[in-house]
Write an enzyme that holds these catalytic residues in place. Structure first.
Site, PDB file in Angstrom:
ATOM      1  N   LYS A 179       7.498  12.619  21.052  1.00 40.28           N
ATOM      2  CA  LYS A 179       7.559  13.611  22.146  1.00 40.28           C
ATOM      3  C   LYS A 179       6.194  13.813  22.792  1.00 40.28           C
ATOM      4  CE  LYS A 179      10.589  16.161  19.098  1.00 40.28           C
ATOM      5  NZ  LYS A 179      10.553  17.354  18.248  1.00 40.28           N
ATOM      6  N   THR A 224       0.840  -1.202   0.000  1.00 41.36           N
ATOM      7  CA  THR A 224       0.000   0.000   0.000  1.00 41.36           C
ATOM      8  C   THR A 224       0.868   1.242   0.000  1.00 41.36           C
ATOM      9  OG1 THR A 224      -1.554  -1.302   1.305  1.00 41.36           O
ATOM     10  CG2 THR A 224      -2.024   1.042   1.087  1.00 41.36           C
ATOM     11  N   HIS A 231     -10.139  -1.509   4.394  1.00 38.03           N
ATOM     12  CA  HIS A 231      -9.002  -1.122   3.551  1.00 38.03           C
ATOM     13  C   HIS A 231      -9.596  -0.864   2.158  1.00 38.03           C
ATOM     14  CE1 HIS A 231      -5.085  -0.857   1.903  1.00 38.03           C
ATOM     15  NE2 HIS A 231      -4.569  -2.017   2.276  1.00 38.03           N
TER      16      HIS A 231
HETATM   17  N1   CP Z   1      -2.283  -5.660   0.896  1.00 39.77           N
HETATM   18  C1   CP Z   1      -1.697  -4.825   1.783  1.00 39.77           C
HETATM   19  O1   CP Z   1      -2.350  -3.963   2.400  1.00 39.77           O
HETATM   20  O2   CP Z   1      -0.367  -5.035   1.938  1.00 39.77           O
HETATM   21  P1   CP Z   1       0.601  -4.134   2.808  1.00 39.77           P
HETATM   22  O3   CP Z   1       0.240  -4.364   4.263  1.00 39.77           O
HETATM   23  O4   CP Z   1       1.995  -4.607   2.485  1.00 39.77           O
HETATM   24  O5   CP Z   1       0.366  -2.695   2.445  1.00 39.77           O
END
Ligand code: CP
Length: 308
Positions: free
Chosen positions: A89, A61, A138
């Site tokens: 901090k 990503t 996601h």
């Molecule tokens: N598919 C995916 O989100 O992979 P990463 O965690 O490497 O970004």
């Protein structure tokens, strides 16, 4: 159609079918499979800055967004080690967002907490892209998953998808399940260890829980005969206790149980869920899937910046 300029990308449910199809159509313009030469245009978004704020590790990503931004002419700033910033901090998440908001044109955020991207979007003036908010969602992964399915099958309807692994904590499966519901006659089979089924809010009428002892995976898949197996690792960062008992593996024996046309997807990274011996099979499309992320993210940045 709702305009994309300055739009946040937080939740896949914010995008109706027509908008998803439009994003996928624009992604084709960046995909060398569909265009004779690399159509990445280094001036599309010249002078614009993408801030990549990665509070949690990533390879695909982060790097595909970075590459996508640069391919359309954007500069990139940001971090992938929050401890190397003033968070160390004691600066708050909200203040960090306010500051990066002043330096960039779009914020791309990965964070281990659910709904953190929404919190950032509430604070920021500029568009925020959810690059994975803990065990929640996601959405850009889902868009690239849809793109991969469309490219492979020529349709997003009338498909049987077996989601394999922990559905409870797996953000890409949550959003994919919700997205496939926007299309017609898809059936989703959630093959998970008992207790790790899909949360109710991501299920729909054609979602079938199939909790099993994962040692019986091949038998279950031979019953379902899916068009797509969507496998995922055990997301141990969101789970407590010994998670080894939930492990499973797709291997050459699994391939023998499947129709020849079945494909295997995985958002990656994989750990042990797919034997590397499967990689050479035409069914294995997970590396193509990761590559497709670049084109979809070029399209998203271009649309959000109003450059198309
Ligand atoms: N598919 C995916 O989100 O992979 P990463 O965690 O490497 O970004």
């Amino acid at each position: 159609m709702k305009r994309f300029k300055n739009r946040d990308i937080i939740d896949i449910n914010d995008f109706p079918r027509e908008e998803l199809l439009y994003i996928l159509k624009i992604a084709k313009k960046f995909d060398p499979v569909f265009v004779k030469k690399d159509r990445s245009n280094y001036t599309i978004a010249q002078g614009k800055i993408a801030a990549l704020l990665f509070f949690e590790p990533s390879t695909r990503t982060e790097q595909s967004f970075r590459s996508a931004a640069q391919k359309i002419g954007m500069g990139t700033i940001g971090f992938n080690d929050p401890e190397a910033t003033s968070i160390h901090k004691g600066e708050s998440f909200s203040d960090t967002i306010r500051i990066m908001d002043a330096y960039a044109d779009v914020l791309i955020i990965r964070h281990p907490e659910a709904f953190s991207a929404k919190t950032a979007a509430d604070v920021a003036q500029i568009p925020v892209i959810n690059a994975g908010d803990g065990p929640n969602q996601h959405p850009t992964q889902t868009m690239l998953d849809l793109y991969t399915i469309l490219k492979q099958f020529g349709r997003l309807d009338n498909l049987k998808i077996a989601l394999v692994g922990n559905q409870k904590h797996y953000r890409t499966m949550h959003a994919l399940s919700a997205a496939m519901f926007k299309f017609s006659n898809n059936k989703i089979y959630g093959i998970s260890p008992k207790g790790l089924e899909m949360p109710a809010e991501f299920k729909h009428a054609n979602y079938f829980d199939e909790p099993i002892d994962m040692r019986k995976l091949n038998r279950k898949l031979s019953e379902i005969k899916p068009d797509i197996i969507y496998a995922g690792r055990i997301p141990k960062e969101y789970m407590k206790g010994d998670v080894k008992k939930y492990s499973y593996q797709i291997d050459k024996e699994t391939l023998k149980c499947l129709p020849k046309s079945t494909v295997i997807m995985h958002p990656l990274p994989r750990v042990n869920e797919i034997d590397p011996e499967v990689d050479a099979s035409p069914a294995a499309i997970y590396f193509t899937q990761a590559r497709n992320g670049l084109y979809v993210r070029e399209a998203l940045l271009t649309l959000i910046l109003g450059r198309i």
